[in-house]
Each structure stands twice: as structure tokens, then as C-alpha cells.
Design a protein around this motif. Structure first.
Motif, short mmCIF file in Angstrom:
data_model
loop_
_atom_site.label_atom_id
_atom_site.label_comp_id
_atom_site.label_asym_id
_atom_site.label_seq_id
_atom_site.Cartn_x
_atom_site.Cartn_y
_atom_site.Cartn_z
N UNK A 130 115.08 7.68 -63.04
CA UNK A 130 115.29 8.67 -64.10
C UNK A 130 116.72 9.19 -64.05
N UNK A 131 117.22 9.70 -65.16
CA UNK A 131 118.62 10.17 -65.20
C UNK A 131 118.90 11.32 -64.23
N UNK A 132 117.87 12.10 -63.84
CA UNK A 132 118.09 13.23 -62.95
C UNK A 132 118.07 12.83 -61.47
N UNK A 133 118.03 11.52 -61.20
CA UNK A 133 118.20 11.05 -59.83
C UNK A 133 116.94 10.55 -59.15
N UNK A 134 115.77 10.81 -59.71
CA UNK A 134 114.53 10.38 -59.06
C UNK A 134 114.36 8.87 -59.20
N UNK A 135 113.84 8.25 -58.16
CA UNK A 135 113.53 6.82 -58.18
C UNK A 135 112.35 6.55 -57.27
N UNK A 136 111.40 5.73 -57.74
CA UNK A 136 110.20 5.50 -56.95
C UNK A 136 109.46 4.29 -57.50
N UNK A 137 108.61 3.71 -56.65
CA UNK A 137 107.71 2.65 -57.07
C UNK A 137 106.51 3.27 -57.77
N UNK A 138 106.03 2.59 -58.82
CA UNK A 138 104.98 3.20 -59.63
C UNK A 138 104.16 2.14 -60.34
N UNK A 139 103.04 2.62 -60.91
CA UNK A 139 102.23 1.84 -61.84
C UNK A 139 102.48 2.43 -63.22
N UNK A 140 102.75 1.57 -64.20
CA UNK A 140 103.13 2.04 -65.53
C UNK A 140 102.14 1.56 -66.58
N UNK A 141 101.77 2.46 -67.51
CA UNK A 141 100.92 2.13 -68.66
C UNK A 141 101.70 2.46 -69.93
N UNK A 142 101.94 1.44 -70.74
CA UNK A 142 102.82 1.57 -71.91
C UNK A 142 101.99 1.81 -73.17
N UNK A 143 102.42 2.78 -73.98
CA UNK A 143 101.87 3.01 -75.31
C UNK A 143 103.04 3.23 -76.27
N UNK A 144 103.12 2.43 -77.34
CA UNK A 144 104.21 2.62 -78.29
C UNK A 144 103.75 2.20 -79.68
N UNK A 145 104.45 2.69 -80.67
CA UNK A 145 104.07 2.37 -82.05
C UNK A 145 105.32 2.35 -82.92
N UNK A 146 105.17 1.77 -84.09
CA UNK A 146 106.26 1.73 -85.06
C UNK A 146 105.67 1.78 -86.46
#
Length: 619
Positions: free
Chosen positions: A577-593
Motif C-alpha cells: 500500500x502507498x502508506x508503507x504496509x506490505x504483507x502476504x494475503x488472500x485476495x477476492x476481486x470484485x469489479x464492474x464497468x
């Protein structure tokens, strides 16, 4: 038989036992000189006498029972047998009876074992029973016991120690042990000990040789007086108490130093050695990551188990194996498990006196592509003090390059990444200090990059560090990476600039960014009677995560392709993230157009997982 009587007469004749008698008579005129006689009267009805008393019966064991026999009695038609295991019970209702007809022996199968039985017999005919015969001799029914069960308080004993030998009488007839015979052989011939009803024997090992193998077994006796078979042979090994010697310098001034552990026994060898070092007094040490840590008195600062060690065992401890503080005392403890199963231990004390630090640690951070950073660690020599005691001015090492830079000798370097939560992630260790090593961090923090460079003197174990930071990564959006190789890698010389890109798939989201954080703590509130407020209870799970909101040009084909790949990714990803945080994660994506808009938007639900970057080790 013949008798003469006058007038009417009744007489009693005892007769012979077991016979049948009849009687007849005639009348004689005694007034007549001729003594005339009448004829004989008809014979009377036969009269039988009671049978004779049988002789003393004989009882013999047969199988689990007995057979009782006796001499034939005159006039006997049947026989009655009375028997009991208590001589005082005869003639009472406490005894038992049996009968037989026409024979002079009878078998018994209902006799209890482990008892002495007695028998007597009387004959019976139609007139009545005879008297009882004398009691038979006692018949002892029982079986020899089976082999006893044996064990001992120890199978390996120190010479002079008393070992208790135990056994359990295994009866075959229900009788208790009446005697036992113990046989043991310490290697100098059998020795036999006769005992009573006890089930143990104390063996004194004082006179046995070192390494003696004492074989022993036991036989027991029940009510029959016959010894059963011997138990299995058991073994007690007798050993001299082993000892161990620790050889080490009493004053440790530099690394490495050697500890020698020498178990001393002519008949035993060490099968395992546990070596530990403990602090004598409370103090503090600098950990390999540069942090200071308190050490309590008696705390273990080194521990290692050696299976099947060399004899003697020599181990050289370097600064990477153990951290000792300057001016402190430590106890070295060696505990040996011997082949005899005995053990021995020894303790010695050492003290430390190391030379002061003579180096300075620095690091340089540089950009490596758009998403990574390079870290170049080094340590330079400090100038020696002048004759008047003042320190010479140390030359500025700058970026650590150039002929004027004097790199400190016998130094080992490590690099740690500072994380946004205050923790540190080790990236590399055991790096040489020659100014040629560069660490490439593919997961460098966005915004400001901060690292700790740690240097350890391999001679003294002394540690120093420098925290360096810079902002060299131009990216200021959200970066999600997956399918890459290890986050950290190290290169020598100019290799870092030409290093292949190992960042994997990189999704950068830079427009319309919004981050919402959340944490599901593993905690509950428990109300208690008598308390005004509930009590808190916490587990170990934090359950941290966030929701990343973003937007991007709808016709950005590269971003669309990466989003679709992330949608179906069945693996972990690394989020920065831009504020400096970094970590391993599981990601679930939701997007639309929408066809009415040139901008697509969406969210990514991110759940942090328990995973850290691997640390690389220098050669």
C-alpha cells in the motif's frame, strides 16, 4: 452252636459280624431216665448281623481329583464314605458323604485343590451300618506352580547400589507361595538363596565387577511342596558410575572457541550428549537483528543435542552459534547418556572479555526498476586512537565505494526490512563485508524504504547496526504481486543491475484508491457476578485485512487481464500500500464497468495471512 436250657428261654447271641444265623430246637424229658427227645422244631427266620468295620482307606491323587479304596468288609452290601478337609468336621453336617455298591473304591472329582483331604468308610447291609473305619492319611491335592513372573527395580545399576529383585508366584492350584529359590550368577558362578513366602530380594552390587552381567531366575513352591519351573532369566548390569570432563578456556576473548566434552568410562560410551550454556547473572545482549534483549540469570543461551557423538566430542562455537555478552559469566553444562543407560553430568564456568567495537555500519538504498529497491550493506574500519588518546577523524565512506574505503575484516552482514507494524523481516544474512554485495528487495515498502544493516564481528561476536531509509521507488499506488520468485536475492559486483526481473505478475492500481481497514480480533467479553464490567479474553488470531477500492480506464487491456487472472488465482499474493504496509494475503476481486462510462471500478477484499518472505543466506 449248641446250648441246653431248662424251660422257656430267650437268649442273645452276638454272633460274628456279617454272618446270617438261623435257630431250631427240640424238647428233652429230663424226668425220664431215658431222657427222651422230641424231634427238631422248624428253623427260625434267618437273622443277619451288621457288617464288619472296613479297614483304613487309602486315598491317592488322580488327575484333579482322587481315588479312595479300602479292604472289603464281611457282610457289606454297600459302603458309605465320609470325607472332609477338616478332621473336626467328621460326624457333623460340615462333612460330605458318598456311597457305592459292590465295589471297594470310589473316584472323587469335586475336591478343592490346595487342601489336605481325609476319608473314612463304613459298611452297610440290611441290618444296618458298621462302625466307621479309621481316618485315611491326609491326601494333599494340588499342582506345582507355573514359572513366576519376575522383574527388578533396575536393569542397570551403579556399583554399590542395592537392586530389588521381585517375583510373583503364579499358582496353578490356588495355593500361596510357601517357599522360593533364587539363583543368580554375577559371572563368577551360581549363587542360590532359599527364601520363604516373600516375593522380593535385595541384591547388593558392591562386590560385583564393573560391567558385570548378573543373570537371575526364581522358582516357587505352593502347597504341594514341589518346586515349579524356573522363571525366565533376567539380567541386571552393574557399572561403575561414569564421569564426564569439560575442557574449555576459562576466559573467552574471541570467537570461535572450542568446548571439549570427554566422557570417562572404560566400559561405557556416550550415546547422546546435551550441551547447554546458561547465564550466571542477569544482563542484556544484542540480538542478531540489532535489538537488545534481556537475559535472566540461569537462562539458557545455547543448547544442542548430539546423538552418537564422537569420543571425545569437540565443538567450535562461532559468533553465529551463540551470543555472549562482554564481561559476563556463563556456566557450561554437559549431560551424557551412556550406553549402559546411566548418565553423568559436569559443569564449568567461563567468563568473557571481548575487544571493543572497531567498525562502523552503513548501507545505501537505490532504485531497482519501478517496484523494487537495492540495498548495499557494508562496515568500515574505525581509526585507531592517537598517542594522546584522541580518536582520529574517520573518513566519510560515502556510498561505500572507492579505493579510500577500508572494509572491516572478519565481519558478517545481515539485512532486515522494517515493516509498517514495527516488526522486521530478515532478508539476507551471512553476507561478506567487501563492498560488492547488493540485496534486491522485490517487496520493498512503497513511499519510504527503511532497512536495518547489521554487522557482527566473527572474532568477538560484538554486533552493531545502522538503520537506513530513503524514498527511491516512484510507484505510489497499490501494488499486488504473485507468481514471482523469492522476494530477496543478492548479487555480487555489477550483477544487480543486470539481474533478471523476478517480481512475477504485478498489478498496479493508481486511480480512485481508497483503503478501509478492519480487524476481527480473537477475543470475547465475559460477564462475572460481582464485577461492574465484563472481563476480556483474547486468543492469538488477529484477522486483519482491508478493502481496497480502485478505478481504472475501462479500455486498459493490461489491467483487465491482470484483474481477471487475480480473480481466479488459487494462491497467495503480496500486497503493498502507498502508506508503507506490505504483507502476504488472500485476495477476492470484485469489479464492474458500464458502457456509459470510460472508467471501471471495483474492490479487492484482502485478508492478511501468516506468511513471511524467505531469508537468503550468503555463501
Amino acid at each position: 452252636d449248641y446250648r441246653q436250657v431248662a424251660g422257656e428261654h430267650t437268649f442273645v447271641e452276638s454272633g460274628v459280624a456279617g454272618r446270617t444265623y438261623t435257630a431250631d430246637c427240640y424238647i428233652m424229658n429230663t424226668y425220664n431216665a431215658d431222657h427222651e427227645k422230641s424231634g427238631w422244631s422248624p428253623k427260625s427266620q434267618p437273622v443277619k448281623t451288621k457288617p464288619a468295620v472296613p479297614g483304613r482307606p487309602t486315598a491317592k491323587a488322580q488327575g484333579d481329583g482322587a481315588v479312595v479304596s479300602w479292604p472289603k468288609a464281611t457282610g457289606a452290601e454297600t459302603y458309605e464314605i465320609e470325607y472332609s478337609d477338616d478332621t473336626g468336621a467328621f460326624g457333623t453336617d460340615q462333612s460330605q458323604t458318598a456311597s457305592t455298591e459292590g465295589v471297594t473304591s470310589i473316584p472323587f472329582s469335586d475336591l478343592a485343590q490346595a487342601r489336605a483331604w481325609f476319608f473314612r468308610v463304613r459298611a452297610v447291609n440290611s441290618t444296618g451300618p458298621s462302625g466307621w473305619s479309621p481316618l485315611s492319611a491326609a491326601l494333599l491335592l494340588g499342582k506345582p506352580p507355573t514359572a513366576p513372573t519376575v522383574w527388578s527395580s533396575a536393569v542397570n545399576a551403579v556399583k554399590g547400589e542395592k537392586v530389588t529383585l521381585y517375583w510373583k508366584h503364579n499358582t496353578a492350584d490356588g495355593s500361596d507361595q510357601t517357599a522360593a529359590r533364587l539363583t543368580y550368577n554375577p559371572g563368577t558362578g551360581d549363587r542360590v538363596v532359599t527364601l520363604g513366602a516373600e516375593g522380593e530380594y535385595t541384591l547388593d552390587t558392591s562386590a560385583f565387577a564393573d560391567g558385570a552381567q548378573v543373570l537371575w531366575n526364581v522358582q516357587t513352591v505352593g502347597v504341594t511342596g514341589e518346586y515349579g519351573p524356573k522363571s525366565e532369566n533376567r539380567v541386571v548390569r552393574v557399572w561403575e558410575q561414569p564421569t564426564v570432563r569439560i575442557d574449555v578456556l576459562p576466559l573467552i576473548e574471541r570467537y570461535p572457541f572450542t568446548i571439549t566434552v570427554d566422557p570417562e568410562s572404560p566400559t561405557q560410551r556416550a550415546v547422546a550428549i546435551d550441551l547447554s550454556v546458561r547465564a550466571v547473572a542477569e544482563h542484556s545482549v544484542v540480538a542478531p537483528d540489532g535489538t537488545e534483549r534481556a537475559v535472566a540469570a540461569g537462562e539458557e543461551v545455547y543448547s544442542r543435542h548430539f546423538a552418537n557423538p564422537a569420543d571425545p566430542l569437540g565443538i567450535a562455537l562461532s559468533a553465529g552459534d551463540i551470543t555472549l555478552a562482554d564481561g559476563q559469566g556463563y556456566e557450561i553444562i554437559a549431560a551424557c547418556a551412556m550406553s549402559s543407560s546411566l548418565s553423568c553430568a559436569a559443569t564449568v564456568r567461563i567468563d568473557t572479555q571481548f575487544e571493543p567495537l572497531d567498525f562502523m555500519v552503513q548501507g545505501v538504498i537505490e532504485e531497482h526498476g519501478r517496484y523494487a529497491a537495492e540495498v548495499r550493506p557494508f562496515a568500515v574500519e574505525l581509526p585507531a586512537a592517537t598517542e594522546d588518546g584522541a580518536d582520529e577523524d574517520a573518513p566519510d565512506p560515502g556510498d561505500g565505494e572507492g579505493e579510500e574505503v577500508a572494509y572491516a575484516a572478519d565481519i558478517e552482514l545481515s539485512v532486515y526490512r522494517h515493516e509498517s507494524d514495527g516488526s522486521m523481516t530478515p532478508l539476507a544474512r551471512k553476507l561478506p563485508n567487501d563492498g560488492t554485495v547488493t540485496i534486491v528487495d522485490q517487496h520493498a515498502s512503497l513511499g519510504a524504504q527503511s532497512y536495518r544493516v547489521v554487522a557482527q564481528d566473527k572474532r568477538t561476536g560484538r554486533i552493531d547496526y545502522d538503520d537506513v531509509s530513503d524514498s527511491v521507488i516512484p510507484c505510489n499506488g497499490i501494488v499486488i504481486q504473485w507468481a514471482g520468485s523469492n522476494a530477496a536475492s543478492y548479487y555480487v559486483g555489477e550483477e544487480a543491475a543486470d539481474a533478471p526481473d523476478t517480481s512475477g505478475k504485478v498489478l498496479e492500481l493508481g486511480k480512485g484508491i481508497k483503503v478501509s481497514y478492519q480487524a476481527a480480533k480473537d477475543g470475547v467479553l465475559r460477564p462475572f457476578i460481582g464485577r461492574r464490567h465484563p472481563a476480556s479474553r483474547y486468543g492469538t488470531q488477529l484477522g486483519t485485512g482491508c478493502t481496497l477500492s480502485f478505478s481504472f480506464p475501462r479500455r486498459d487491456a493490461a489491467t483487465v487481464a491482470l484483474l481477471r487472472e487475480l480473480e481466479v488465482l488459487m494462491d497467495d499474493c503480496y500486497v503493498r500500500e502507498p502508506m508503507g504496509a506490505g504483507y502476504w494475503a488472500m485476495a477476492e476481486v470484485k469489479w464492474d464497468w458500464s458502457a456509459d462510462s470510460a472508467v471501471a471500478s471495483g474492490t479487492i477484499e484482502v485478508s492478511q495471512i501468516d506468511r513471511v518472505d524467505e531469508c537468503v543466506v550468503g555463501s
